[in-house]
Design an enzyme around this catalytic site. Structure first.
Site, PDB file in Angstrom:
ATOM      1  CG  ASP A 283      -2.108  -0.845   1.126  1.00 22.49           C
ATOM      2  OD1 ASP A 283      -2.171  -1.639   0.174  1.00 22.49           O
ATOM      3  OD2 ASP A 283      -2.989  -0.759   2.002  1.00 22.49           O
TER       4      ASP A 283
ATOM      5  CG  HIS B 162       2.160  -0.115   4.469  1.00 22.67           C
ATOM      6  ND1 HIS B 162       1.927  -1.065   5.435  1.00 22.67           N
ATOM      7  CD2 HIS B 162       0.992   0.560   4.302  1.00 22.67           C
ATOM      8  CE1 HIS B 162       0.669  -0.974   5.848  1.00 22.67           C
ATOM      9  NE2 HIS B 162       0.075  -0.010   5.178  1.00 22.67           N
TER      10      HIS B 162
END
Length: 277
Positions: free
Chosen positions: A97, A242
């Site tokens: 992400d 992430h």
């Protein structure tokens, strides 16, 4: 107080709330054509431009709509996000992400390429326009790119018009850089509401959550991230990591360790099939 500290506190609070909400959901994504979708219990690369300051993209104001595009095929509106995958064998899905980020994303792409693994990247629109070449590389490498809004806002604080703008502008930027409009959407912080589900379906995007959270955004150390992912590995899980939004050097180092370990343990990594337009 520094911006990173404020963001970290906010995200820890939101993560707890999102975890509670996710525990009530259990949608499953069929991959590889093995089984139909069903409902179950929850369950050192090239350097590009100077990286954005930590979480800087989260603090910029929302701007206007992008250029008009052809209308995507609308989908049936879901009431909960997809959290895991179904299918035969020891299959998992890797997702990243908040990027793309010129300092960290290339290293992650290099590691995935080294082991011939495909993943999903849920990107933020204003990071895309600064790093279009990274989305082009994702397309070339066979990765799937999803929509993670333009500025990473808490969608439950926006009206419907604001949510639409965040999503539409990001889809436009992805199409310009990746070559296709995204077919998947992930709400920032895992904070979903009815408008997000409805608008995503109108834009031809399915909602994707996760099963295993590495919580790498807390920068707990490389070994902790490795342990969380290896201990959470199981058939059907969707892993959340992430590649932007802060210092992701621990994530970069961790994937070089846990990815070959899981491959040696017999796991296979998959991405969703592309739906016809």
């Amino acid at each position: 107080m520094q911006k990173d500290q404020l963001f970290t506190r906010r995200r820890m609070l939101l993560a707890g709330a999102a975890l509670g909400a996710a525990g009530t959901a259990g949608a499953v994504l069929a991959v590889g054509g093995d089984e139909p979708a069903r409902t179950a219990a929850p369950v050192a690369g090239p350097q590009a431009r100077q990286a954005l300051k930590s979480s800087a993209f989260r603090l910029q104001p929302l701007t206007g709509y992008g250029p008009p595009r052809a209308a995507p095929r609308k989908l049936k509106t879901r009431h909960e996000p997809i959290m895991s995958i179904s299918g035969r064998g020891r299959h998992m899905m890797l997702t990243f992400d908040d990027g793309p980020n010129p300092e960290y994303t290339p290293h992650i792409l290099d590691t995935l390429a080294r082991y011939d693994v495909r993943a999903m990247f849920f990107v933020c629109g204003e990071c895309v326009v600064e790093n279009r070449e990274l989305l082009a590389r994702m397309a070339d490498d066979g990765h799937v790119v999803g929509n993670h809004t333009w500025t990473h806002p808490l969608l439950t604080t926006l009206d419907r018009k604001g949510i639409r703008s965040e999503m539409e502008r990001t889809s436009d930027a992805i199409e310009d850089s990746y070559g296709e409009r995204p077919q998947w959407f992930r709400a920032p912080y895992g904070a979903w509401n009815r408008a997000a589900f409805q608008l995503g379906a109108e834009m031809g995007m399915e909602p994707m959550a996760w099963t295993v959270d590495s919580r790498d955004w807390t920068t707990p150390g490389k070994d902790v991230i490795v342990d969380r992912i290896e201990n959470g590995a199981a058939p059907g899980v969707v892993v959340l990591s992430h590649d932007a939004g802060g210092d992701r050097s621990q994530t970069v180092r961790a994937i070089r360790e846990w990815l070959p370990h899981l491959l040696d343990s017999g796991y296979h990594f998959t991405v969703p099939r592309r739906r016809p337009s």
